[in-house]
Design a protein around this motif. Structure first.
Motif, PDB file in Angstrom:
ATOM      1  N   PHE A 238       5.696  30.126  21.729  1.00 20.53           N
ATOM      2  CA  PHE A 238       7.085  29.893  21.336  1.00 20.53           C
ATOM      3  C   PHE A 238       7.291  29.357  19.734  1.00 20.53           C
ATOM      4  CE2 PHE A 238       7.440  29.273  25.731  1.00 20.53           C
ATOM      5  CZ  PHE A 238       8.189  30.055  26.221  1.00 20.53           C
ATOM      6  N   THR A 239       7.473  30.053  18.799  1.00 20.57           N
ATOM      7  CA  THR A 239       7.528  29.635  17.268  1.00 20.57           C
ATOM      8  C   THR A 239       9.089  29.561  16.914  1.00 20.57           C
ATOM      9  OG1 THR A 239       7.719  32.039  16.773  1.00 20.57           O
ATOM     10  CG2 THR A 239       5.634  30.836  16.313  1.00 20.57           C
ATOM     11  N   VAL A 240       9.618  28.357  17.035  1.00 19.27           N
ATOM     12  CA  VAL A 240      10.952  27.928  16.816  1.00 19.27           C
ATOM     13  C   VAL A 240      11.363  27.048  15.641  1.00 19.27           C
ATOM     14  CG1 VAL A 240      11.502  27.987  19.358  1.00 19.27           C
ATOM     15  CG2 VAL A 240      10.622  26.040  18.580  1.00 19.27           C
ATOM     16  N   GLY A 241      10.271  27.154  14.518  1.00 17.54           N
ATOM     17  CA  GLY A 241      10.477  26.375  13.380  1.00 17.54           C
ATOM     18  C   GLY A 241      11.229  27.238  12.387  1.00 17.54           C
ATOM     19  N   PRO A 242      11.761  26.813  11.425  1.00 17.81           N
ATOM     20  CA  PRO A 242      11.402  25.173  10.991  1.00 17.81           C
ATOM     21  C   PRO A 242      12.597  24.235  11.605  1.00 17.81           C
ATOM     22  CG  PRO A 242      12.439  26.494   8.970  1.00 17.81           C
ATOM     23  CD  PRO A 242      12.544  27.345  10.301  1.00 17.81           C
ATOM     24  N   PHE A 243      11.912  23.273  12.281  1.00 18.51           N
ATOM     25  CA  PHE A 243      12.585  22.267  13.187  1.00 18.51           C
ATOM     26  C   PHE A 243      13.824  21.526  12.439  1.00 18.51           C
ATOM     27  CE2 PHE A 243       8.877  21.228  16.233  1.00 18.51           C
ATOM     28  CZ  PHE A 243       8.939  22.571  16.861  1.00 18.51           C
ATOM     29  N   HIS A 244      13.394  20.819  11.309  1.00 20.16           N
ATOM     30  CA  HIS A 244      14.325  20.177  10.597  1.00 20.16           C
ATOM     31  C   HIS A 244      15.687  20.787  10.226  1.00 20.16           C
ATOM     32  CE1 HIS A 244      12.174  21.795   7.298  1.00 20.16           C
ATOM     33  NE2 HIS A 244      13.374  21.420   6.137  1.00 20.16           N
ATOM     34  N   LYS A 245      15.432  22.088  10.112  1.00 18.64           N
ATOM     35  CA  LYS A 245      16.689  22.863   9.765  1.00 18.64           C
ATOM     36  C   LYS A 245      17.634  22.835  10.880  1.00 18.64           C
ATOM     37  CE  LYS A 245      16.658  23.320   5.448  1.00 18.64           C
ATOM     38  NZ  LYS A 245      17.733  22.850   4.584  1.00 18.64           N
ATOM     39  N   GLN A 246      17.196  22.831  12.006  1.00 21.92           N
ATOM     40  CA  GLN A 246      17.974  22.969  13.223  1.00 21.92           C
ATOM     41  C   GLN A 246      18.485  21.754  13.999  1.00 21.92           C
ATOM     42  OE1 GLN A 246      15.930  26.029  15.877  1.00 21.92           O
ATOM     43  NE2 GLN A 246      14.482  25.604  14.655  1.00 21.92           N
ATOM     44  N   SER A 247      17.802  20.481  13.855  1.00 17.86           N
ATOM     45  CA  SER A 247      18.558  19.264  14.431  1.00 17.86           C
ATOM     46  C   SER A 247      19.070  18.511  13.407  1.00 17.86           C
ATOM     47  CB  SER A 247      17.077  18.408  14.908  1.00 17.86           C
ATOM     48  OG  SER A 247      16.316  18.167  13.926  1.00 17.86           O
ATOM     49  N   VAL A 248      19.980  17.536  14.081  1.00 17.78           N
ATOM     50  CA  VAL A 248      20.894  16.798  12.914  1.00 17.78           C
ATOM     51  C   VAL A 248      19.988  15.758  12.182  1.00 17.78           C
ATOM     52  CG1 VAL A 248      23.061  16.642  14.460  1.00 17.78           C
ATOM     53  CG2 VAL A 248      21.064  15.116  15.188  1.00 17.78           C
ATOM     54  N   GLU A 249      20.285  15.559  11.309  1.00 11.47           N
ATOM     55  CA  GLU A 249      19.370  14.739  10.188  1.00 11.47           C
ATOM     56  C   GLU A 249      19.272  13.286  10.632  1.00 11.47           C
ATOM     57  OE1 GLU A 249      16.564  14.271   7.175  1.00 11.47           O
ATOM     58  OE2 GLU A 249      17.560  16.135   7.558  1.00 11.47           O
TER      59      GLU A 249
END
Ligand code: UDP
Length: 459
Positions: A238-249
């Protein structure tokens, strides 16, 4: 109290994911980001972690944290010999981790149904523990897919005679791993070089035996390497990146972030004028290199925001080696901090270039903000990332040969104020667009996350 930004997520399903990050900044950050993403998909989260470099649990009131003793003795918890450290911890953590996992899974109730373990693959011992307890284990590889495959190829590189590195062959191309040169092969110095190969072999074998692999990358960025990875690792990927753009900061930072970085950037009037300089959480420079870097920055005439991590200049605590009056002499053109809020810095309109060590997180964060790079890799996967940035994606310049003031000054000028730099900025914009699109409804990472969620629920 739940963070108001997080209460928008789906209701808890009772299903719980147990995650076990490797205790290094570049590995903890993406693991916690993935945990946040899965939380937003309705899973409950437990983070098992070592005492060494333990994450700041107060930043994650919505997660359950389970510390385990790492068995390290006084003085062993040094990240200078990273391979020796993780080799040791792959032994000392076995018992405590097994006990913790067995308890977590046997304490299941209607509200808490642990369904899967996700670990860093460097924790290769966790596959045997998961098999013994009959628990599905997935691996989150926190590097790029390209550098992961190059890492796995090291035993072959030794067979072919490229390793150990020989000075006379450093500039040769490696036909088995284009676009890499011999000098880009992952060199991670360790007191016992055999430890590196043993670690790779154990990691690759246990990844093949796992229930699946997750990458913080996206299909459009590394399509051929993803296809190769699927051929070589016949498990769900599973390639689900970029992570930091999907999770609350939420800050995953182990060091306090200096907010003066942002107030200083706010004062810069010209958009895209500032060079941001940071070499990540582990890199160390000699005093001589530090002085060359300082002079190169000063002589370039460009404004710069420079992260000098305490302990990152050999033999100094922080800035002692800097010539006295260095910053004052620049009349406000330079600002130095110990640690910056990097996501915010890269997204700031004043920032037009990033001089980086090419850790994967930093590289991906720059792609997501469309900031072109000046690359100075130190070790491990950083050299591979730098080669891809400069030769494959063509969004950066390589400081490849000498860390010397004149070389640095010239490269900064080429990156910040030249047609060549503008071209790279344009190419970065289109990578940024792809990174944005893959996360939108129907995009590649969006779909991959959908599949990952369904897969996790199926356990
Ligand atoms: N980072 C940060 N502030 C800094 C320097 C780095 O927040 O001043 C973060 C950066 O955003 C990235 C991580 O630290 O997420 C570094 O990870 P990377 O993989 O780039 O390099 P490593 O530290 O593992 O060498």
């Amino acid at each position: 109290m739940e963070d108001p930004r997080i209460s928008r997520v789906k209701p808890r399903s009772g299903r719980e994911i147990v995650l076990f990050p490797l205790p290094l900044q570049g590995h903890i950050t993406p693991m916690l980001q993935l945990a946040n993403i899965l939380y937003s998909r309705g899973f409950s989260i437990t983070i098992v972690h070592t005492h060494f470099n333990s994450p700041k649990s107060s930043n994650y009131p919505h997660f359950n944290f389970q510390p385990i003793p790492d068995g390290l003795l006084e003085g062993q918890a040094s990240t200078v010999d990273f391979i020796a450290l993780v080799t040791l911890m792959n032994v000392t953590c076995v018992g405590p981790f097994r006990d913790c996992l067995a308890k977590l899974f046997s304490d299941a109730s209607n509200d808490r149904i642990p369904c899967c373990l996700i670990t860093d693959p460097v924790w290769h011992f966790t596959q045997a523990v998961a098999d013994e307890l009959n628990i599905p284990r997935m691996a989150l590889r926190t590097s790029s897919i390209s550098s992961f495959l190059a890492f796995c190829a090291l035993p072959l590189m030794r067979e072919k005679g490229y390793l150990p590195l020989q000075d006379s062959r450093l500039e040769e191309a490696v036909p088995e791993l284009p676009p890499l040169k011999v000098k880009d092969l992952h060199v991670i110095n360790s007191k016992d070089p055999e430890d590196v190969l043993r670690l790779i072999i154990a990691m690759a074998e246990t990844m093949r035996a796992s229930a699946g692999l997750i990458f913080n990358s996206f299909e459009e960025l590394e399509p051929t390497k993803l296809a190769e990875c699927r051929r070589r690792f016949p498990v769900p990927i599973f390639t689900v990146g970029p992570f930091h753009k999907q999770s609350v900061e939420t800050s995953t930072s182990l060091l306090p972030q200096d907010r003066s970085s942002i107030s200083w950037l706010d004062k810069q009037e010209k958009p895209k004028s500032v060079l941001y300089v940071s070499f990540g959480s582990l890199s160390i420079v000699s005093e001589a290199q530090f002085l060359e870097i300082a002079s190169g920055l000063a002589n370039s005439g460009r404004p710069f925001l420079w992260v000098v991590r305490p302990g990152s200049v050999r033999g100094s605590e922080w800035l002692e080696a800097l010539p006295s009056g260095f910053l004052e002499g620049l009349d406000g053109r330079g600002h130095i901090v110990k640690w910056a809020p990097q996501h915010e810095v890269l997204a700031h309109p004043a920032v037009g270039g990033f001089w980086t060590h090419n850790g994967w997180n930093s590289t991906l964060e720059a792609i997501c903000e469309g900031v072109p790079l000046m690359c100075m890799p130190f070790f491990g996967d950083q050299r591979v990332n730098a080669r891809y940035v400069c030769n494959e994606w063509r969004v950066g310049l390589h400081l490849e040969y000498k860390v010397e003031r004149k070389e640095i000054e010239d490269l900064i000028k080429r990156l910040m104020v030249s047609d060549e730099g503008d071209e790279m900025r344009e190419k970065m914009k289109s990578l940024k667009r792809e990174a944005d699109e893959c996360l939108q409804d129907g995009g590649s990472s969006y779909r991959s996350l959908q599949k990952l969620t369904e897969y996790l629920v199926s356990f």
